[in-house]
Scaffold this motif. Structure first.
Motif, PDB file in Angstrom:
ATOM      1  N   TYR A  23       0.842  -1.196   0.000  1.00  0.00           N
ATOM      2  CA  TYR A  23       0.000   0.000   0.000  1.00  0.00           C
ATOM      3  C   TYR A  23       0.881   1.252   0.000  1.00  0.00           C
ATOM      4  CZ  TYR A  23       0.921  -0.510   5.031  1.00  0.00           C
ATOM      5  OH  TYR A  23       1.522  -0.671   6.248  1.00  0.00           O
ATOM      6  N   LEU A  24       0.426   2.277  -0.706  1.00  0.00           N
ATOM      7  CA  LEU A  24       1.137   3.552  -0.832  1.00  0.00           C
ATOM      8  C   LEU A  24       0.243   4.655  -0.294  1.00  0.00           C
ATOM      9  CD1 LEU A  24       1.568   1.754  -3.651  1.00  0.00           C
ATOM     10  CD2 LEU A  24       3.231   3.556  -4.080  1.00  0.00           C
ATOM     11  N   MET A  25       0.717   5.352   0.708  1.00  0.00           N
ATOM     12  CA  MET A  25      -0.038   6.456   1.296  1.00  0.00           C
ATOM     13  C   MET A  25       0.477   7.770   0.735  1.00  0.00           C
ATOM     14  SD  MET A  25      -0.253   5.033   5.203  1.00  0.00           S
ATOM     15  CE  MET A  25      -1.432   3.739   5.622  1.00  0.00           C
ATOM     16  N   LYS A  26      -0.477   8.625   0.333  1.00  0.00           N
ATOM     17  CA  LYS A  26      -0.112   9.874  -0.338  1.00  0.00           C
ATOM     18  C   LYS A  26      -0.607  11.086   0.437  1.00  0.00           C
ATOM     19  CE  LYS A  26      -0.005   8.058  -5.058  1.00  0.00           C
ATOM     20  NZ  LYS A  26      -0.488   8.277  -6.449  1.00  0.00           N
ATOM     21  N   SER A  27       0.125  12.192   0.279  1.00  0.00           N
ATOM     22  CA  SER A  27      -0.259  13.454   0.903  1.00  0.00           C
ATOM     23  C   SER A  27      -1.232  14.203   0.012  1.00  0.00           C
ATOM     24  CB  SER A  27       0.981  14.313   1.145  1.00  0.00           C
ATOM     25  OG  SER A  27       1.528  14.725  -0.098  1.00  0.00           O
ATOM     26  N   GLN A  28      -1.670  15.358   0.490  1.00  0.00           N
ATOM     27  CA  GLN A  28      -2.585  16.210  -0.279  1.00  0.00           C
ATOM     28  C   GLN A  28      -1.966  16.627  -1.610  1.00  0.00           C
ATOM     29  OE1 GLN A  28      -5.779  17.109   1.178  1.00  0.00           O
ATOM     30  NE2 GLN A  28      -6.183  17.502  -0.982  1.00  0.00           N
ATOM     31  N   ASP A  29      -0.618  16.755  -1.649  1.00  0.00           N
ATOM     32  CA  ASP A  29       0.079  17.167  -2.873  1.00  0.00           C
ATOM     33  C   ASP A  29       0.340  15.999  -3.814  1.00  0.00           C
ATOM     34  OD1 ASP A  29       0.193  19.774  -1.917  1.00  0.00           O
ATOM     35  OD2 ASP A  29       2.068  19.399  -0.834  1.00  0.00           O
ATOM     36  N   GLY A  30      -0.057  14.801  -3.416  1.00  0.00           N
ATOM     37  CA  GLY A  30       0.162  13.638  -4.265  1.00  0.00           C
ATOM     38  C   GLY A  30       1.499  12.954  -4.045  1.00  0.00           C
ATOM     39  N   ILE A  32       4.147  10.495  -2.294  1.00  0.00           N
ATOM     40  CA  ILE A  32       4.097   9.236  -1.547  1.00  0.00           C
ATOM     41  C   ILE A  32       4.868   9.421  -0.251  1.00  0.00           C
ATOM     42  CG2 ILE A  32       4.795   6.806  -1.527  1.00  0.00           C
ATOM     43  CD1 ILE A  32       4.388   6.833  -4.584  1.00  0.00           C
ATOM     44  N   ILE A  33       4.180   9.303   0.879  1.00  0.00           N
ATOM     45  CA  ILE A  33       4.816   9.572   2.172  1.00  0.00           C
ATOM     46  C   ILE A  33       5.076   8.298   2.975  1.00  0.00           C
ATOM     47  CG2 ILE A  33       3.963  11.936   2.366  1.00  0.00           C
ATOM     48  CD1 ILE A  33       1.679  10.915   4.101  1.00  0.00           C
ATOM     49  N   TYR A  34       4.468   7.179   2.558  1.00  0.00           N
ATOM     50  CA  TYR A  34       4.752   5.917   3.253  1.00  0.00           C
ATOM     51  C   TYR A  34       4.411   4.753   2.337  1.00  0.00           C
ATOM     52  CZ  TYR A  34       5.073   2.341   6.864  1.00  0.00           C
ATOM     53  OH  TYR A  34       5.458   1.247   7.594  1.00  0.00           O
ATOM     54  N   ASN A  85      10.375  -3.148  -1.281  1.00  0.00           N
ATOM     55  CA  ASN A  85      11.775  -2.712  -1.400  1.00  0.00           C
ATOM     56  C   ASN A  85      11.958  -1.775  -2.580  1.00  0.00           C
ATOM     57  OD1 ASN A  85      12.644  -4.219   0.762  1.00  0.00           O
ATOM     58  ND2 ASN A  85      13.408  -5.919  -0.473  1.00  0.00           N
ATOM     59  N   ASN A  86      11.451  -2.195  -3.734  1.00  0.00           N
ATOM     60  CA  ASN A  86      11.628  -1.394  -4.957  1.00  0.00           C
ATOM     61  C   ASN A  86      10.952  -0.032  -4.847  1.00  0.00           C
ATOM     62  OD1 ASN A  86      13.090  -3.444  -6.240  1.00  0.00           O
ATOM     63  ND2 ASN A  86      11.239  -4.425  -7.004  1.00  0.00           N
ATOM     64  N   LEU A  87       9.762   0.002  -4.281  1.00  0.00           N
ATOM     65  CA  LEU A  87       9.020   1.262  -4.181  1.00  0.00           C
ATOM     66  C   LEU A  87       9.655   2.216  -3.166  1.00  0.00           C
ATOM     67  CD1 LEU A  87       5.362  -0.098  -4.360  1.00  0.00           C
ATOM     68  CD2 LEU A  87       6.591   1.186  -6.124  1.00  0.00           C
ATOM     69  N   ILE A  88      10.161   1.670  -2.062  1.00  0.00           N
ATOM     70  CA  ILE A  88      10.840   2.528  -1.079  1.00  0.00           C
ATOM     71  C   ILE A  88      12.094   3.130  -1.694  1.00  0.00           C
ATOM     72  CG2 ILE A  88      12.137   2.522   1.086  1.00  0.00           C
ATOM     73  CD1 ILE A  88      10.119   0.480   2.165  1.00  0.00           C
ATOM     74  N   LYS A  89      12.837   2.322  -2.435  1.00  0.00           N
ATOM     75  CA  LYS A  89      14.053   2.822  -3.083  1.00  0.00           C
ATOM     76  C   LYS A  89      13.722   3.885  -4.122  1.00  0.00           C
ATOM     77  CE  LYS A  89      18.488   2.742  -3.596  1.00  0.00           C
ATOM     78  NZ  LYS A  89      19.374   3.129  -2.495  1.00  0.00           N
ATOM     79  N   GLN A  90      12.632   3.683  -4.844  1.00  0.00           N
ATOM     80  CA  GLN A  90      12.246   4.613  -5.912  1.00  0.00           C
ATOM     81  C   GLN A  90      11.740   5.938  -5.365  1.00  0.00           C
ATOM     82  OE1 GLN A  90       9.310   2.979  -8.571  1.00  0.00           O
ATOM     83  NE2 GLN A  90       8.955   4.936  -9.626  1.00  0.00           N
ATOM     84  N   HIS A  91      10.908   5.897  -4.313  1.00  0.00           N
ATOM     85  CA  HIS A  91      10.217   7.101  -3.849  1.00  0.00           C
ATOM     86  C   HIS A  91      10.791   7.712  -2.570  1.00  0.00           C
ATOM     87  CE1 HIS A  91       7.118   6.545  -6.883  1.00  0.00           C
ATOM     88  NE2 HIS A  91       6.977   5.284  -6.508  1.00  0.00           N
ATOM     89  N   THR A  92      11.640   6.976  -1.828  1.00  0.00           N
ATOM     90  CA  THR A  92      12.201   7.437  -0.544  1.00  0.00           C
ATOM     91  C   THR A  92      11.163   8.171   0.309  1.00  0.00           C
ATOM     92  OG1 THR A  92      13.065   9.483  -1.550  1.00  0.00           O
ATOM     93  CG2 THR A  92      14.555   7.596  -1.437  1.00  0.00           C
ATOM     94  N   PRO A  93      10.082   7.493   0.698  1.00  0.00           N
ATOM     95  CA  PRO A  93       9.011   8.169   1.458  1.00  0.00           C
ATOM     96  C   PRO A  93       9.506   8.694   2.799  1.00  0.00           C
ATOM     97  CG  PRO A  93       8.299   6.013   0.645  1.00  0.00           C
ATOM     98  CD  PRO A  93       9.773   6.079   0.466  1.00  0.00           C
ATOM     99  N   TRP A  94       8.946   9.810   3.211  1.00  0.00           N
ATOM    100  CA  TRP A  94       9.396  10.508   4.416  1.00  0.00           C
ATOM    101  C   TRP A  94       9.225   9.661   5.674  1.00  0.00           C
ATOM    102  CZ3 TRP A  94      12.377  14.306   5.841  1.00  0.00           C
ATOM    103  CH2 TRP A  94      12.276  14.812   7.140  1.00  0.00           C
ATOM    104  N   TYR A  95       8.126   8.913   5.780  1.00  0.00           N
ATOM    105  CA  TYR A  95       7.815   8.207   7.021  1.00  0.00           C
ATOM    106  C   TYR A  95       8.390   6.791   7.079  1.00  0.00           C
ATOM    107  CZ  TYR A  95       4.815  11.963   8.622  1.00  0.00           C
ATOM    108  OH  TYR A  95       4.349  13.186   9.060  1.00  0.00           O
TER     109      TYR A  95
END
Length: 618
Positions: A23-30, A32-34, A85-95
């Motif tokens: 699952y990908l959680m997004k902020s108001q700006d779109g 990906i934060i987690y 793993n791949n998505l965290i590496k790609q997007h480096t989410p803040w949380y």
């Protein structure tokens, strides 16, 4: 969160599947934060939004910022882990827990995707077919390793595109024994690859496997009366034997292990990794992770293993951890799939393995202690330096924001200026700005250039602060301005400041004697060499100089490429890019033969002859 977005989110929560996935959680700006994984997406994601006193402050802060959720269904929890793993590496989410500054960790790269591979230090791992070793945490050690490898294993260092049968003139490296000259056809692919294989064995810690093969080659060379080659192999064997002798035996059995020790203090964690190959300790690295106070040690270690082994080429049969991991079996399955054979991840409770992980854990604790004392000492020096500046410059309080300006040019061409920022004694790269000087023509003029950059920076800042124009890049005004140069540069900058009716203190630092000039004083201030205040302004001045020079070189490089290649009829942007990619520089294009130019995509014999003739007369 807007009501409409909330309704959309609530609707999505109702339709979450009861399946494994990510699952990908997004902020108001779109953004990906987690990113997370789950065996049951519905249960896991909904748990975030249930009222619970067990939610940590980090989770509560995350939920406050969630405006949208997406998910991807997978066939198993293992597939979910790989995708996570791949998505965290790609997007480096803040949380998400992440390796601190992981993008800057160096790798050793062997370009096995080339006919004649090279050995390089790189900062980024690409899916280009090359082989990567690392990441490493100490760039100096990596450079020393590369220097050592190039000394005992002769591999080319040039960036030529070399093909079998090529007959260039060998360079100096060949004559001093540092390159076998594949560009001149003096070594075939198979023989060159044998050297590359030796380098790979060395980087994998297989020194002892190398030695018998090298001894056999030495004897063959000696029997064939190739005494010079035999002597080179003898020296290589001696060097490797010395390395093997220094390696510490830490396991009774001939095993390959990574031993991971964990320590944490506050929001900083350290994982120390010991590399054991063939029962001997061949090296170690430590990694720092940024985490939240609420993150458990097990979560942090699991996140580290996911990120670290996602980048690793060499995965041993056994990984020992100093703490028990709830997902050890899942990690074992994933690593087994990556390695291609069974990998065991476990936390030993007794015996020699327990003693080994305890030792590594103690090393992790020591690393954090050293880092903490270094940070404390650095903070004390910064605080003292800012206080000293406020006293010397007669400021009412230590300056919080300091800006420094520098000019860079080459005989008046491509004049640029830099603005670098220090906040609370620490450099703030996201606040840096750069300028192309517009008003100076016909030769260098540092005074006019400095006037222009000061006027542009503060005029824009005042307009943004007053709301006259949109933007916020310049609206924060400094408490102190540092000008690179002497009294003359300072005076012209102050003149512009006065025009704008600003009341900001300006000083300058003259490089020759490190003299500080201040407004209204003819004599400079000379601070002691070890003064923390002087160290602060020196660091800021040097950073302004580096930033200006880097920008200037970038513009100069673009201009030089454009000025030569853009003059050639028939060579457009696509062919120019192909030429530069193939040869690496304009100089090498000039040195290329017509046949070599024909090897570039999109260039036939006729155009190659035209380029060759034209470029020789530029």
């Amino acid at each position: 969160m807007m009501e409409g977005s909330s309704m959309d989110l609530q609707e999505k929560l109702k339709h979450l599947p009861i399946k494994p996935g990510v699952y990908l959680m997004k902020s108001q700006d779109g953004d990906i934060i987690y990113v997370g994984k789950a065996v049951n997406l519905r249960s896991r994601v909904r748990s975030y939004f249930q009222q619970s006193r067990h939610h940590s402050p980090k989770t509560l802060a995350l939920v406050e910022k969630i405006a949208d959720i997406e998910w991807i269904i997978t066939d198993s929890e293992l597939e979910a882990l790989i995708l996570e793993n791949n998505l965290i590496k790609q997007h480096t989410p803040w949380y998400n827990i992440r390796l601190k500054d992981d993008k800057t960790y160096p790798y050793i790269k062997i370009t096995v995707n080339e006919d004649f591979p090279r050995l390089l230090l790189v900062r980024k791992r690409l899916p280009d077919g090359a082989r990567y070793y690392g990441p490493y945490t100490n760039t100096t050690n990596v450079r020393s390793t590369l220097k050592f490898l190039r000394k005992i294993f002769p591999l080319r260092t040039c960036n030529k595109e070399i093909k079998t049968g090529q007959k260039d003139r060998p360079c100096l490296n060949y004559h001093i024994g540092r390159c076998p000259a594949p560009c001149a056809g003096l070594i075939d692919v198979a023989s060159y690859r044998a050297i590359v294989d030796e380098v790979c064995l060395f980087l994998e810690g297989r020194h002892e496997r190398l030695i018998p093969d090298l001894k056999a080659k030495m004897q063959q060379a000696s029997a064939a009366l190739e005494f010079e080659q035999a002597a080179k192999l003898r020296d290589r064997i001696r060097t490797l034997e010395q390395i093997v002798e220094k390696q510490k035996i830490v396991a009774a059995a001939d095993v390959d292990q990574d031993v991971l020790g964990f320590a944490r203090t506050g929001s900083t964690a350290c994982v120390q990794v010991f590399f054991v190959r063939g029962g001997k300790l061949i090296g170690r690295e430590h990694f720092i992770l940024e985490c939240s106070y609420e993150d458990s040690s097990e979560e942090i270690m699991t996140a580290f293993m996911q990120q670290y082994y996602h980048e690793q080429v060499i995965i041993p049969k056994e990984i020992l951890t100093s703490i028990a991991l709830p997902e050890a079996e899942l990690l074992s399955q994933w690593l087994t799939e990556v390695r291609g054979s069974k990998v065991h991840v476990h936390n030993p409770k007794r015996g020699d393995k327990k003693a080994l992980v305890d030792m590594v854990e103690e090393n992790a604790v020591q690393v954090l202690e050293v880092l903490r004392s270094q940070e404390e000492r650095k903070d004390q020096e910064i605080s003292h330096g800012l206080w000293e500046l406020s006293q010397v410059l007669q400021l009412t309080e230590p300056p919080r924001r300091i800006e420094a300006f520098d000019i860079s040019n080459t005989q008046g061409n491509q004049i640029v200026a830099s603005m670098v920022v220090m906040i609370d004694g620490k450099l703030a790269p996201d606040q840096y700005r750069r300028f192309k000087i517009r008003s100076v023509e016909g030769g260098p003029n540092d005074y006019l250039s400095m006037q222009e950059v000061i006027r542009r920076r503060f005029t824009r800042g005042l307009q943004e602060a007053a709301g006259e124009i949109e933007g916020d890049k310049f609206k924060d005004l400094p408490d102190l301005v540092l000008i690179d140069g002497g009294k003359g540069q300072l005076n012209v900058a102050i003149a512009v400041r006065n025009e704008l009716s600003l009341e900001i203190p300006f000083i300058s630092l003259a490089e020759r004697f490190e003299e500080i000039y201040v407004e209204g004083q003819s004599a400079p201030i000379i601070l002691p060499r070890e003064s923390p205040g002087l160290h602060l302004v020196q660091r800021l001045r040097d950073e302004a100089h580096r930033f200006a020079i880097t920008y200037h070189r970038h513009l100069r490089g673009k201009a030089s490429q454009r000025s030569v290649l853009d003059q050639i009829p028939g060579v457009g942007p696509k062919r120019k890019k192909a030429l530069l990619k193939h040869f690496g520089s304009v100089k090498r294009i000039k040195e290329a033969t017509i046949d070599e130019l024909c090897q570039v995509e999109g260039i036939d014999q006729k155009l190659a002859a035209h380029i060759h003739e034209y470029i020789q007369h530029i």
